[in-house]
Motif scaffolding. Structure first.
Motif, PDB file in Angstrom:
ATOM      1  N   THR A 406       0.825  -1.218   0.000  1.00 50.17           N
ATOM      2  CA  THR A 406       0.000   0.000   0.000  1.00 50.17           C
ATOM      3  C   THR A 406       0.858   1.266   0.000  1.00 50.17           C
ATOM      4  O   THR A 406       0.324   2.375  -0.109  1.00 50.17           O
ATOM      5  N   LEU A 407       2.174   1.096   0.163  1.00 49.12           N
ATOM      6  CA  LEU A 407       3.049   2.282   0.133  1.00 49.12           C
ATOM      7  C   LEU A 407       3.040   2.876  -1.279  1.00 49.12           C
ATOM      8  O   LEU A 407       2.903   2.140  -2.267  1.00 49.12           O
ATOM      9  N   SER A 408       3.212   4.169  -1.379  1.00 46.41           N
ATOM     10  CA  SER A 408       3.288   4.792  -2.710  1.00 46.41           C
ATOM     11  C   SER A 408       4.594   4.361  -3.378  1.00 46.41           C
ATOM     12  O   SER A 408       5.522   3.893  -2.702  1.00 46.41           O
ATOM     13  N   GLU A 409       4.660   4.550  -4.678  1.00 46.67           N
ATOM     14  CA  GLU A 409       5.861   4.149  -5.418  1.00 46.67           C
ATOM     15  C   GLU A 409       7.083   4.897  -4.883  1.00 46.67           C
ATOM     16  O   GLU A 409       8.160   4.321  -4.717  1.00 46.67           O
ATOM     17  N   ALA A 410       6.892   6.187  -4.596  1.00 47.62           N
ATOM     18  CA  ALA A 410       8.016   6.997  -4.091  1.00 47.62           C
ATOM     19  C   ALA A 410       8.493   6.469  -2.745  1.00 47.62           C
ATOM     20  O   ALA A 410       9.700   6.363  -2.485  1.00 47.62           O
ATOM     21  N   GLU A 411       7.521   6.106  -1.901  1.00 53.44           N
ATOM     22  CA  GLU A 411       7.885   5.600  -0.566  1.00 53.44           C
ATOM     23  C   GLU A 411       8.648   4.284  -0.679  1.00 53.44           C
ATOM     24  O   GLU A 411       9.661   4.064  -0.012  1.00 53.44           O
ATOM     25  N   ARG A 412       8.141   3.412  -1.534  1.00 50.81           N
ATOM     26  CA  ARG A 412       8.817   2.112  -1.730  1.00 50.81           C
ATOM     27  C   ARG A 412      10.246   2.319  -2.231  1.00 50.81           C
ATOM     28  O   ARG A 412      11.168   1.645  -1.788  1.00 50.81           O
ATOM     29  N   ARG A 413      10.396   3.300  -3.144  1.00 51.71           N
ATOM     30  CA  ARG A 413      11.714   3.524  -3.719  1.00 51.71           C
ATOM     31  C   ARG A 413      12.698   3.976  -2.625  1.00 51.71           C
ATOM     32  O   ARG A 413      13.829   3.489  -2.547  1.00 51.71           O
ATOM     33  N   VAL A 414      12.234   4.857  -1.749  1.00 51.58           N
ATOM     34  CA  VAL A 414      13.102   5.353  -0.664  1.00 51.58           C
ATOM     35  C   VAL A 414      13.498   4.196   0.261  1.00 51.58           C
ATOM     36  O   VAL A 414      14.677   4.029   0.618  1.00 51.58           O
ATOM     37  N   VAL A 415      12.518   3.381   0.603  1.00 45.75           N
ATOM     38  CA  VAL A 415      12.805   2.258   1.510  1.00 45.75           C
ATOM     39  C   VAL A 415      13.805   1.310   0.847  1.00 45.75           C
ATOM     40  O   VAL A 415      14.785   0.872   1.474  1.00 45.75           O
ATOM     41  N   LEU A 416      13.568   1.024  -0.418  1.00 51.86           N
ATOM     42  CA  LEU A 416      14.455   0.085  -1.118  1.00 51.86           C
ATOM     43  C   LEU A 416      15.883   0.628  -1.223  1.00 51.86           C
ATOM     44  O   LEU A 416      16.861  -0.108  -1.035  1.00 51.86           O
ATOM     45  N   GLU A 417      15.971   1.929  -1.489  1.00 51.12           N
ATOM     46  CA  GLU A 417      17.311   2.537  -1.588  1.00 51.12           C
ATOM     47  C   GLU A 417      18.075   2.366  -0.284  1.00 51.12           C
ATOM     48  O   GLU A 417      19.240   1.976  -0.268  1.00 51.12           O
ATOM     49  N   HIS A 418      17.384   2.629   0.816  1.00 51.58           N
ATOM     50  CA  HIS A 418      18.049   2.511   2.122  1.00 51.58           C
ATOM     51  C   HIS A 418      18.365   1.052   2.439  1.00 51.58           C
ATOM     52  O   HIS A 418      19.430   0.751   2.989  1.00 51.58           O
ATOM     53  N   ALA A 419      17.460   0.153   2.064  1.00 50.06           N
ATOM     54  CA  ALA A 419      17.711  -1.275   2.306  1.00 50.06           C
ATOM     55  C   ALA A 419      18.947  -1.721   1.537  1.00 50.06           C
ATOM     56  O   ALA A 419      19.789  -2.478   2.057  1.00 50.06           O
ATOM     57  N   ARG A 420      19.066  -1.203   0.302  1.00 51.96           N
ATOM     58  CA  ARG A 420      20.218  -1.557  -0.525  1.00 51.96           C
ATOM     59  C   ARG A 420      21.501  -1.020   0.116  1.00 51.96           C
ATOM     60  O   ARG A 420      22.483  -1.740   0.266  1.00 51.96           O
ATOM     61  N   GLU A 421      21.464   0.248   0.541  1.00 52.89           N
ATOM     62  CA  GLU A 421      22.655   0.850   1.173  1.00 52.89           C
ATOM     63  C   GLU A 421      23.089   0.074   2.411  1.00 52.89           C
ATOM     64  O   GLU A 421      24.273  -0.066   2.693  1.00 52.89           O
ATOM     65  N   LEU A 422      22.104  -0.433   3.131  1.00 56.31           N
ATOM     66  CA  LEU A 422      22.412  -1.131   4.388  1.00 56.31           C
ATOM     67  C   LEU A 422      22.642  -2.629   4.183  1.00 56.31           C
ATOM     68  O   LEU A 422      22.879  -3.367   5.154  1.00 56.31           O
ATOM     69  N   GLY A 423      22.545  -3.051   2.954  1.00 53.84           N
ATOM     70  CA  GLY A 423      22.766  -4.480   2.662  1.00 53.84           C
ATOM     71  C   GLY A 423      21.670  -5.352   3.223  1.00 53.84           C
ATOM     72  O   GLY A 423      21.921  -6.502   3.631  1.00 53.84           O
ATOM     73  N   LEU A 424      20.448  -4.814   3.277  1.00 52.34           N
ATOM     74  CA  LEU A 424      19.342  -5.577   3.872  1.00 52.34           C
ATOM     75  C   LEU A 424      18.309  -6.015   2.826  1.00 52.34           C
ATOM     76  O   LEU A 424      17.218  -6.461   3.179  1.00 52.34           O
ATOM     77  N   THR A 425      18.670  -5.880   1.558  1.00 52.52           N
ATOM     78  CA  THR A 425      17.694  -6.175   0.510  1.00 52.52           C
ATOM     79  C   THR A 425      17.191  -7.613   0.609  1.00 52.52           C
ATOM     80  O   THR A 425      15.980  -7.871   0.516  1.00 52.52           O
ATOM     81  N   ASP A 426      18.114  -8.539   0.818  1.00 44.25           N
ATOM     82  CA  ASP A 426      17.699  -9.946   0.870  1.00 44.25           C
ATOM     83  C   ASP A 426      16.768 -10.192   2.053  1.00 44.25           C
ATOM     84  O   ASP A 426      15.730 -10.840   1.920  1.00 44.25           O
ATOM     85  N   GLN A 427      17.167  -9.645   3.238  1.00 44.02           N
ATOM     86  CA  GLN A 427      16.346  -9.903   4.434  1.00 44.02           C
ATOM     87  C   GLN A 427      14.955  -9.288   4.319  1.00 44.02           C
ATOM     88  O   GLN A 427      14.026  -9.733   4.982  1.00 44.02           O
ATOM     89  N   LEU A 428      14.839  -8.237   3.485  1.00 38.96           N
ATOM     90  CA  LEU A 428      13.540  -7.556   3.382  1.00 38.96           C
ATOM     91  C   LEU A 428      12.783  -7.927   2.104  1.00 38.96           C
ATOM     92  O   LEU A 428      11.745  -7.339   1.803  1.00 38.96           O
ATOM     93  N   SER A 429      13.319  -8.901   1.378  1.00 43.64           N
ATOM     94  CA  SER A 429      12.688  -9.220   0.093  1.00 43.64           C
ATOM     95  C   SER A 429      11.254  -9.699   0.267  1.00 43.64           C
ATOM     96  O   SER A 429      10.385  -9.399  -0.546  1.00 43.64           O
ATOM     97  N   ALA A 430      10.987 -10.422   1.354  1.00 45.48           N
ATOM     98  CA  ALA A 430       9.624 -10.922   1.573  1.00 45.48           C
ATOM     99  C   ALA A 430       8.654  -9.769   1.805  1.00 45.48           C
ATOM    100  O   ALA A 430       7.459  -9.877   1.537  1.00 45.48           O
ATOM    101  N   VAL A 431       9.199  -8.663   2.298  1.00 40.95           N
ATOM    102  CA  VAL A 431       8.343  -7.510   2.576  1.00 40.95           C
ATOM    103  C   VAL A 431       8.159  -6.661   1.322  1.00 40.95           C
ATOM    104  O   VAL A 431       7.044  -6.265   0.981  1.00 40.95           O
ATOM    105  N   LEU A 432       9.242  -6.428   0.641  1.00 36.85           N
ATOM    106  CA  LEU A 432       9.228  -5.421  -0.420  1.00 36.85           C
ATOM    107  C   LEU A 432       9.138  -5.993  -1.824  1.00 36.85           C
ATOM    108  O   LEU A 432       9.192  -5.240  -2.790  1.00 36.85           O
TER     109      LEU A 432
END
Lengths: 433, 72
Positions: A406-432
């Protein structure tokens, strides 16, 4: 005033009225103070109605006698108890005329037995100088209950005249037992500001913090803040308060002061709390939970403790039982405290954060995700926020996916960018995903 | 009698004592309260009589006559 103290004061007043030793009324110690007030009024009515006729005749006779002579008769023949009864029926100007000829010790004896409700017209007319003399005498005798009964009936000028005559500890103890505490705010306003710290030190010296904290519940926020700051910003007082609060578990009285304190006062309280021994700090957190004071405690820790203090709170929160975290989570969501909570969680090690995140987010998970992400964006604490999400069990992460969708596209993009920077993309893949 | 104390207290006060106290206190305690109220009233009555008598003796003769008339 505590219920036990109120009952004790009422037993003392009833004993005075019945002219018996308070110990003879010990069987009343389990009674509610309000019931003893009602009983005392009934006894007073009964005593007055029994001698109503003769008292009225004495009062009429007193009009015929000059004040000086009446004063002599009062002392030699009547005695303080009967004079006290007469004060309720005699013509007020006659009573004042007689009082001017009576010494303070005798007037004090009379005051002990007067029912202020019945003699209020007389009391209001007593000249300030006499009130001051009687106040000094009663203070020397530790007759705080008597003075507490009169405070609501004495005029402002008389109060001002009496204040310098009464000791700091006396003022404090009168406050505890005074009737009509709705006037307390106004009465304290009559005390010169420079005396307030002395009165607080008297509370510390006499171990009267529980009573003082109870008094705070009767005064307005401005005065509460002024007095609270005096206590918080005086090292000796704050140490004494912390010691008493720890020994007697008074945190439910201390913490409500925090919102009315100045920034400096809050910082001092926060610093004090951060230095408490662990069992006492757990006691604080227990009081916070029991009294639902998370909206006071979380901002205090987040905004006014230093990193070490927040780390201590964070470490303790990581060890408390699951139920407490669930309660905390509900309060955080309800009171929008996610930003402050993140500042505390920032101090947690990953192994501490994981179980706490699980408990914080598991109930009402879908609703809490937007709140958490908003707080993360507000504080910039992306690492802590996303670590909380990443540390959730896979089952919970899967439950988060619809909410994340339900997050907007812009919100998702910000979250994903930060997840990528923090190396958490894999751990958050089920969410995002 | 189980309710003697409360009855005596009611009589001394000439009204119904606070209900919570009747529940809380034993009948003996209520009886003790009744006795204390009774004693206080008697003591007050005696003191008033004594004071009225003594007061007269402290007054000059002319005033005493006027006061005695008022006191009856």
């Amino acid at each position: 005033m505590s219920a036990a103290l109120e009952t004790r004061a009422e037993i003392l007043k009833l004993a005075r009225l019945l002219e018996v030793d308070p110990e003879q009324l010990e069987f009343l110690r389990a009674a509610d103070a309000s019931d003893l007030v009602a009983l005392r009024e009934q006894v007073t009515d009964s005593l007055y109605s029994q001698v109503g006729g003769p008292l009225q005749r004495l009062a009429s006779a007193a009009k015929l006698v000059p004040g000086g002579l009446a004063a002599a008769v009062a002392q030699r023949a009547m005695g303080p108890v009967l004079c006290a009864r007469l004060a309720g029926v005699v013509d007020p100007s006659k009573a004042i005329e007689v009082a001017r000829h009576l010494p303070a010790p005798f007037l004090s004896d009379v005051a002990i037995h007067v029912d202020p409700r019945r003699a209020k017209t007389v009391i209001a007319k007593v000249p300030p100088a006499i009130v001051a003399q009687v106040g000094a005498e009663l203070d020397q005798r530790d007759e705080f209950v008597t003075m507490g009964r009169f405070v609501g009936f004495v005029g402002d000028d008389a109060i001002r005249a009496a204040l310098p005559e009464i000791s700091d500890s006396g003022l404090l103890q009168i406050g505890f037992v005074m009737e009509g505490k709705e006037r307390l705010d106004y009465m304290i306003g009559l005390i010169p500001p420079e005396r307030l710290p002395l009165i607080l030190h008297a509370a510390a010296d006499l171990s009267l913090w529980p009573e003082l904290l109870d008094l705070f519940t009767h005064v307005g926020p401005e005065l509460k803040g002024t007095i609270g700051d005096l206590a918080a910003c005086d090292e000796e007082l704050l140490d004494s308060l912390a010691r008493a609060a720890g020994e007697e578990d008074l945190w439910d009285g201390v913490l409500p002061l925090v919102p009315v304190l100045s920034d400096l006062g809050r910082r001092r309280i926060a610093t004090m709390a951060a230095r408490l021994d662990e069992p006492i700090l757990l006691q604080v957190i227990g009081a916070v939970e029991a009294n639902d004071m998370w909206s006071i405690f979380i901002p205090l820790a987040a905004d006014y403790m230093d990193d070490d203090g927040r780390a201590r709170i964070a470490a303790l929160v990581a060890t408390v039982d699951q139920q407490l975290i669930l309660t905390l989570a509900e309060a955080v969501e309800r009171d929008r405290l996610w930003a402050q909570l993140l500042q505390i969680a920032e101090q947690m090690r990953p192994d501490q954060l994981e179980p706490v995140a699980d408990r914080l987010l598991s109930a009402g998970l879908e609703d809490r995700l937007p709140s958490l992400l908003a707080a993360v964006e507000e504080t910039g604490l992306w690492e802590t926020g996303l670590q909380m999400l990443a540390s959730l069990p896979e089952g919970l992460k899967a439950r988060l996916a619809p909410a994340a969708a339900t997050l907007s596209e812009a919100e998702r993009r910000v979250v994903l960018e930060h997840a990528r920077e923090l190396g958490l993309t894999d751990q958050l893949s089920a969410v995002l995903s | 009698m189980a309710t003697d104390g409360v009855a005596r207290l009611r009589a001394e006060l000439d009204t119904e004592p606070p209900a919570a106290l009747i529940v809380l206190l034993s009948d003996d305690d209520l009886g003790t309260l009744a006795t204390l109220v009774k004693d206080a009233k008697e003591s007050q009555s005696e003191a008033l009589q004594r004071a009225s008598d003594q007061a007269l003796s402290h007054l000059p003769r002319l005033v005493r006559i006027a006061v005695a008339r008022v006191l009856g």
